[in-house]
Design an enzyme around this catalytic site. Structure first.
Site, mmCIF file in Angstrom:
data_model
loop_
_atom_site.group_PDB
_atom_site.id
_atom_site.type_symbol
_atom_site.label_atom_id
_atom_site.label_comp_id
_atom_site.label_asym_id
_atom_site.label_seq_id
_atom_site.Cartn_x
_atom_site.Cartn_y
_atom_site.Cartn_z
ATOM 1 C CD GLU A 23 44.335 59.170 24.711
ATOM 2 O OE1 GLU A 23 45.083 58.523 23.971
ATOM 3 O OE2 GLU A 23 44.614 60.318 25.109
ATOM 4 C CD GLU A 61 43.256 61.837 19.490
ATOM 5 O OE1 GLU A 61 43.670 61.573 20.626
ATOM 6 O OE2 GLU A 61 42.186 61.381 19.038
#
Length: 272
Positions: free
Chosen positions: A119, A139
């Site tokens: 990100e 994740e």
């Protein structure tokens, strides 16, 4: 500027900012994030810096947020729900400093960029990747949510959902094909290519760069980007602090055998 977890230098109007925890694959610890904020504040205030190149030391850009420290307070105690929310909020605000920086940031993706680091790459203005890079948001497989919801705005909806719901990691050529990075270059040419782009930007008026970046960002914000971040903060706080069988087993193995064993258990559940 001297840091514990970053390297920084400025040469000919270009700021070189390097995540520097190679022994931990440049995992984004609370200390690194605090220093990252400090560096961005200094870069914003320095009129001599016109462009920033962000990369990682060693063989990774970053493995993402540091699991060992991200869910714990300064003394090692588990974070409460409110504490976890505050930590997530601080991380979002740090990434938004890159988004709002008046100077363009070029991500030199030199290796793995996973989870929060994937990100971070996407929030940069230009993304140039080494042929050795890999990107993804695994994740969810560890029982954590995506902290900074930019992937649905970088990719089309179908690809974003597949990546985020499976935790798959993709090779860099696929990342370039779907628009997650601008292009792929030979590993040894990565910084030189980033510098080539940086010199182009350096030659344009600072006000032109600042207002154009702001204009493009405002277009995405008008499409609901900032509102989505706020909603995501609340949802990911719930997810990260939920008591699930997967969380419980991961925590048990981690307590009994250490983080490496817990990560190996998680990987063993996804043999592909």
């Amino acid at each position: 500027m001297a840091f514990e977890t970053l390297l920084y230098e400025e040469r000919e109007g270009i700021g070189y900012l390097t995540l520097n925890r190679p022994e931990k694959l440049n995992a984004l610890s609370p200390t690194l994030m605090a220093e990252f904020r400090e560096a961005l504040e200094a870069i914003e205030a320095d009129p001599d810096v016109r462009v920033v190149i962000l990369t990682g030391a060693g063989r990774a850009f970053s493995a993402g947020f540091d699991i060992e420290s991200e869910a714990s307070g300064p003394s090692g105690e588990p974070l409460s729900v409110d504490g976890r929310r505050s930590r997530l909020k601080a991380n979002i605000e740090t990434f938004l400093m890159v988004w709002n920086l008046s100077k363009p940031v070029i991500a030199a993706v030199n290796g793995y960029a996973l989870g929060g680091a994937c990100e971070l790459v996407q929030v940069c203005d230009v993304k140039i990747a080494s042929e050795q890079a890999m990107l993804g948001e695994p994740e969810i497989r560890l029982g954590y949510g995506a902290p900074f919801l930019i992937t649905p705005y970088s990719l089309n909806l179908a690809l974003a959902k597949e990546m985020m719901l499976t935790g798959d990691i993709i090779d860099v050529h696929e990342a370039a094909r779907v628009g997650m990075v601008n292009r792929v270059v030979p590993h040894d040419n990565l910084i030189a290519e980033c510098e080539r782009v940086a010199r182009k930007m350096r030659g344009i008026s600072a006000i032109g760069i600042k207002t154009t970046k702001l204009s493009v960002n405002r277009a995405l914000e008008s499409a609901g980007f900032l509102s989505a971040l706020n909603h995501n903060l609340e949802l990911m706080t719930q997810f990260d602090t939920a008591e699930t069988p997967e969380h419980a087993e991961f925590a048990r193995i981690r307590a009994e055998s250490g983080l490496r064993a817990a990560l190996e258990w998680s990987r063993s559940r996804f043999p592909d």
